[in-house]
Design a protein around this motif. Sequence first.
Motif, mmCIF file in Angstrom:
data_model
loop_
_atom_site.group_PDB
_atom_site.id
_atom_site.type_symbol
_atom_site.label_atom_id
_atom_site.label_comp_id
_atom_site.label_asym_id
_atom_site.label_seq_id
_atom_site.Cartn_x
_atom_site.Cartn_y
_atom_site.Cartn_z
ATOM 1 N N THR A 246 13.950 -4.303 39.925
ATOM 2 C CA THR A 246 14.482 -4.238 41.280
ATOM 3 C C THR A 246 13.453 -4.669 42.320
ATOM 4 O OG1 THR A 246 13.817 -1.906 41.426
ATOM 5 C CG2 THR A 246 16.099 -2.381 40.693
ATOM 6 N N GLU A 247 12.204 -4.784 41.922
ATOM 7 C CA GLU A 247 11.138 -5.176 42.828
ATOM 8 C C GLU A 247 10.578 -6.535 42.396
ATOM 9 O OE1 GLU A 247 10.274 -3.633 45.555
ATOM 10 O OE2 GLU A 247 11.656 -1.956 45.232
ATOM 11 N N ALA A 248 10.189 -7.332 43.400
ATOM 12 C CA ALA A 248 9.622 -8.651 43.118
ATOM 13 C C ALA A 248 8.226 -8.519 42.530
ATOM 14 C CB ALA A 248 9.555 -9.464 44.397
ATOM 15 N N ALA A 249 7.888 -9.388 41.599
ATOM 16 C CA ALA A 249 6.547 -9.404 41.008
ATOM 17 C C ALA A 249 5.550 -9.956 42.014
ATOM 18 C CB ALA A 249 6.562 -10.241 39.743
ATOM 19 N N GLU A 250 4.273 -9.655 41.781
ATOM 20 C CA GLU A 250 3.225 -10.167 42.658
ATOM 21 C C GLU A 250 2.798 -11.571 42.251
ATOM 22 O OE1 GLU A 250 0.022 -7.418 42.777
ATOM 23 O OE2 GLU A 250 1.182 -5.815 43.744
ATOM 24 N N THR A 251 2.736 -11.833 40.949
ATOM 25 C CA THR A 251 2.376 -13.173 40.440
ATOM 26 C C THR A 251 3.275 -13.517 39.252
ATOM 27 O OG1 THR A 251 0.676 -12.293 38.961
ATOM 28 C CG2 THR A 251 -0.035 -12.973 41.181
ATOM 29 N N LEU A 252 3.443 -14.811 39.058
ATOM 30 C CA LEU A 252 4.244 -15.310 37.925
ATOM 31 C C LEU A 252 3.589 -16.574 37.384
ATOM 32 C CD1 LEU A 252 7.853 -14.921 39.403
ATOM 33 C CD2 LEU A 252 6.860 -13.536 37.572
ATOM 34 N N GLN A 253 3.888 -16.877 36.138
ATOM 35 C CA GLN A 253 3.420 -18.117 35.523
ATOM 36 C C GLN A 253 4.481 -19.213 35.732
ATOM 37 O OE1 GLN A 253 0.309 -18.460 33.759
ATOM 38 N NE2 GLN A 253 0.012 -16.514 34.852
ATOM 39 N N VAL A 254 4.007 -20.399 36.056
ATOM 40 C CA VAL A 254 4.915 -21.543 36.215
ATOM 41 C C VAL A 254 4.477 -22.657 35.285
ATOM 42 C CG1 VAL A 254 5.547 -20.963 38.592
ATOM 43 C CG2 VAL A 254 3.599 -22.475 38.163
ATOM 44 N N LEU A 255 5.450 -23.341 34.719
ATOM 45 C CA LEU A 255 5.231 -24.425 33.757
ATOM 46 C C LEU A 255 5.676 -25.739 34.382
ATOM 47 C CD1 LEU A 255 4.686 -25.485 30.820
ATOM 48 C CD2 LEU A 255 7.093 -24.918 30.351
ATOM 49 N N PHE A 256 4.773 -26.726 34.352
ATOM 50 C CA PHE A 256 5.088 -28.042 34.906
ATOM 51 C C PHE A 256 5.762 -28.920 33.841
ATOM 52 C CE2 PHE A 256 1.666 -26.494 37.614
ATOM 53 C CZ PHE A 256 2.121 -26.827 38.877
#
Length: 497
Positions: A246-256
């Motif tokens: 229910t809460e947004a994460a502080e960091t996430l991994q992104v794949l190009f």
Amino acid sequence: MTSGTQPPQADPGNPHHPEANASPPHETAPRPDMQPPVPAAPAAPASAQDSAAPQTAYPAAQDPAASQAAYPQDPASAYGTAPEMQPPAPNPEYRPAYAAPQANQSAWWNPAAASDPWRDPGSRAVIETRPVPHSPAPEPLPARTPRTRPALGLVIAVSAVTALIAGILGAAIGIWATRSDSGDGSFLGAEPQVERDVDSVAGVVEQIMPSVVTVLTADGGNGSGFIVSDDGYVLTNHHVVVGGGTEAAETLQVLFSDGNVTTAEVIGSDPDSDVAVLRIEGDEHPAMVLADSDQVAVGDPVLAVGAPLGLSSTVTEGIVSAIDRPVLTENNNGEVESVMAAIQTDAAINPGNSGGPLTDIAGQVIGINTAIASTAAEGEAGNIGIGFAIPINQAKRIADEIIATGTASHTVLGAELGESDLGIGVTLSKVLEGSPAADAGLKDGDVLTSFNGNMVAENTELIALIRKLAPGTVVTVVYERNGEEHSAQVTLEAATD
């Protein structure tokens, strides 16, 4: 007259037999180009020559009845039976020699003769025929074929066939030369086309793909996103950064798209609009171009790019099926979380596409893919050709506010909505004091039938149209009061809660 009969046998005792006194016949047939031979005749006295009727001196027959060498009236037949051998025309200056009858000479030609086969109808004349010595007939000259000019149609046809053969031969030589240059020894197929027009779908995808990323969520799922600035800002959905919580994460991994992975910071998110902003390090990122979503029309071709079902760098194509479609989305607790006037498309959108770009055919972003319609049970939803995207004009406004302040404002009319019959309009059950609606003169019980040029028939539709616009926007509303239709100008404001 009888033709072709054989002459009677010679009688030596008959002095009148033709063979007794007649001159021997010629053994050869005369040539067509020679005059016929004339037998020599004894000279006659001048008086006799002057008085005698003109006659041609031929061998005479003593007895006309028994003659075997009587000459026909048609001198041409005496020159043989070959059709091509005709007698020459008589010489007009030729005068035959005439002579008086001698002692041993027939006088049949004499007008006073007692027996003249040419004058006595009762006499019996016989034509003697001799076979012409065999002589090969002259070889006829070949017939000359008149020269004619070819018809124009034939010339055109021959030219067309020649050009076609030349074209085919040239193409064959070109293909052979191309294949020969490859050096692989293959004679099958042709060289593949590797250059594509930048305006083609493949060309557009090639340009925008480096700007699209796959967002890996904390619960092991994924969504999509796209870069909107060269300093690394990325747009995605609020429900993507929340993941299964229910809460947004502080960091996430992104794949190009090239396989590189990096960490992105969550700058902020807005559940009411389902928009979130991430940022990755660096200042030379390929940003996508944002179009004007207010110019989108039904039927425009579109591309949906993202990572459906975890399949990164997936592209689907479709059209805009509808605009300003009112859509409600729910959170993980089943509560209504956002209301939007969405762009509807039939481009395939599946779980994992959320947060990815919906672009026009030129690769410019017109919306953020955010939801799909489905008739399947929970957890089994998939594409059925009805997907929805947040208009990029609304998403950009929300993103700018998040980047600037960390939060986003929400546009309101300033009235509570009541129950309305379908197709009648939206009833304003209570107009708040000091609200934009009250300032425009609207009262409790008024029924709105049109908002900013759009017909409204239900509450969700009105809310979606209001939230699409930025605070401070002036709109025209049409409403009914006591059976009469009125209109008013309303200046929208941001909510103060």
